[in-house]
Design an enzyme around this catalytic site. Structure first.
Site, PDB file in Angstrom:
ATOM      1  N   ASP A  61       0.862  -1.179   0.008  1.00 17.94           N
ATOM      2  CA  ASP A  61      -0.027  -0.119   0.042  1.00 17.94           C
ATOM      3  C   ASP A  61       0.796   1.249  -0.194  1.00 17.94           C
ATOM      4  OD1 ASP A  61      -2.542   1.466   0.543  1.00 17.94           O
ATOM      5  OD2 ASP A  61      -1.334   2.071   2.088  1.00 17.94           O
ATOM      6  N   TYR A 110       2.674  10.292   0.867  1.00 16.78           N
ATOM      7  CA  TYR A 110       3.743   9.487   1.240  1.00 16.78           C
ATOM      8  C   TYR A 110       5.208  10.249   0.754  1.00 16.78           C
ATOM      9  CZ  TYR A 110       0.152   6.520   3.208  1.00 16.78           C
ATOM     10  OH  TYR A 110      -0.906   6.078   3.776  1.00 16.78           O
ATOM     11  N   LYS A 113      -3.810   5.895  -3.425  1.00 18.87           N
ATOM     12  CA  LYS A 113      -4.967   6.642  -2.822  1.00 18.87           C
ATOM     13  C   LYS A 113      -5.067   7.869  -3.857  1.00 18.87           C
ATOM     14  CE  LYS A 113      -3.954   5.005   1.670  1.00 18.87           C
ATOM     15  NZ  LYS A 113      -2.706   4.256   1.465  1.00 18.87           N
ATOM     16  N   ASN A 155      -0.829   2.033  17.123  1.00 15.21           N
ATOM     17  CA  ASN A 155      -1.449   3.344  17.669  1.00 15.21           C
ATOM     18  C   ASN A 155      -0.289   4.351  17.802  1.00 15.21           C
ATOM     19  OD1 ASN A 155      -3.671   1.886  19.729  1.00 15.21           O
ATOM     20  ND2 ASN A 155      -4.208   3.435  18.323  1.00 15.21           N
ATOM     21  N   GLY A 157       2.962   3.929  17.704  1.00 15.99           N
ATOM     22  CA  GLY A 157       4.245   3.293  18.277  1.00 15.99           C
ATOM     23  C   GLY A 157       3.856   2.834  19.641  1.00 15.99           C
ATOM     24  N   ILE A 158       3.109   3.254  20.428  1.00 17.58           N
ATOM     25  CA  ILE A 158       3.186   2.848  22.067  1.00 17.58           C
ATOM     26  C   ILE A 158       3.163   1.359  22.170  1.00 17.58           C
ATOM     27  CG2 ILE A 158       0.798   3.447  22.358  1.00 17.58           C
ATOM     28  CD1 ILE A 158       1.709   4.455  25.153  1.00 17.58           C
TER      29      ILE A 158
END
Length: 345
Positions: free
Chosen positions: A57, A62, A88, A243, A245-246
């Site tokens: 994707d 990006y 996209k 999320n 990184g966490i």
């Protein structure tokens, strides 16, 4: 579960889109937050392909076209057959002066700026420009990008973009591309499930790429959205399973949640989730990656990776079995919704 396991975006599609359970998300190799050398980007893409990943994707946003170019060069090496591509529409890239380059989280990017355009002409121009950057004749899944509150700042602004998509002919362009066989499936790639649900009421969509809104930390999409997707045979690609990184790093200093520093209540919840995972000999990142694939609407997950080692780590994490007791203990502790489907259910 293996990264290379094959599924289809929809069960009953006339022209099925085949996905692997692990996909490759192209945002990080667009120089998200830091410069990624071409050699490293290609090594990461090659590691994914060598590990059985066949879904890639990307998007014009990006790296202002950088990611699409890099994915395209990899696909030229792999061969187009057997590879599933999504990109996209919604942002057109324009040449500009150096001081006009679109400010964003991407660094060291081409001298471009993006302009939001969800009209008929905007969708068609974006699609053709993406094909040129990718160096391919078709993509499999074409997604409307970021018609959400997170991107546009308010519900009213998001609603205006959705109206532009339908009143301005953008949705009609998607329908025409699909009817002509130029894409196999259409959908949206967004950061909120609510706007996906709105789109379901307005048109016929085959799938959604949902970033960060169905994870070990967030399951509100179980209320109405995901059941509707199952009922209507709409497939879900999960982006951002950590999320931002966490759920990969744990509650360490500087941990990021939803593209920002994690607040105290999120840090504490992650500590509690990780403690249960540790009791079962499971790493937090492993549980986060596997959890999302337990829902029948979710077909694939595309975690970010910028090196071959990170790609291989994700492949290995997906293959490790997780005990059923982990999920039941998380539910008993109130850390996971009791109605959340889990791997092995």
């Amino acid at each position: 579960m293996q990264a290379s396991d094959k599924v289809t975006l929809q069960e009953e599609a006339a022209r099925p889109v085949t996905l692997t359970r692990l996909g490759f998300g192209g945002a990080p190799i667009g120089n998200l937050y830091r410069r990624v050398e071409e050699e490293d980007a290609q090594a990461a893409l090659q590691a994914a392909y060598d590990g059985g990943v066949r879904y890639f994707d990307t998007a014009p946003q990006y790296g202002l076209g950088l990611s699409e170019g890099r994915v395209g060069r990899a696909v030229a090496r792999f061969g187009r057959d057997g590879v599933t591509l999504s990109t996209k529409v919604g942002r057109l890239l324009e040449d500009c002066a150096p001081e006009e380059v679109t400010p964003a989280a991407f660094v060291d990017v081409p001298q471009k700026r993006f302009v939001y355009d969800y009209t008929y002409d905007g969708v068609m121009k974006s699609h053709e420009a993406s094909l040129a950057r990718l160096g391919v004749e078709t993509v499999d899944l074409l997604l409307v990008h970021d018609v959400d509150v997170f991107t546009h700042g308010s519900r009213e602004a998001s609603d205006r973009k959705v109206r532009e998509l339908f009143d301005g002919g953008g949705y009609r362009a998607l329908e025409e591309l699909k009817a002509a066989g130029r894409v196999k499936a259409i959908g949206a790639g967004v950061n909120e499930w609510q706007v996906c649900e709105k789109l379901l009421d307005l048109g016929e969509f085959d799938g959604f790429l949902l970033a960060g809104r169905y994870t070990l930390l967030e399951q509100e999409a179980l209320d109405t959205f995901l059941p509707r997707c199952v009922e209507r045979d709409v497939g879900i690609v999960i982006g951002g399973p950590f999320n931002s990184g966490i759920l990969a790093t744990g509650a360490v200093e500087g941990a990021r949640y939803n593209y920002d520093l994690a607040p105290p209540e999120i840090l504490e919840r992650v500590r509690r989730i990780e403690a249960v995972c540790t009791d079962h000999g499971v790493r937090l990142i492993e549980a986060a990656l596997q959890f999302v694939l337990g829902h029948p609407a979710v077909k694939t997950v595309i975690p970010g990776a910028v090196t071959a080692a990170e790609v291989q780590a994700n492949i290995d994490l997906l293959a490790r079995p997780t005990p059923a007791a982990l999920w039941s203990d998380l539910k008993s502790a109130g850390l996971l919704r009791r109605d959340a489907p889990t791997p092995g259910d």
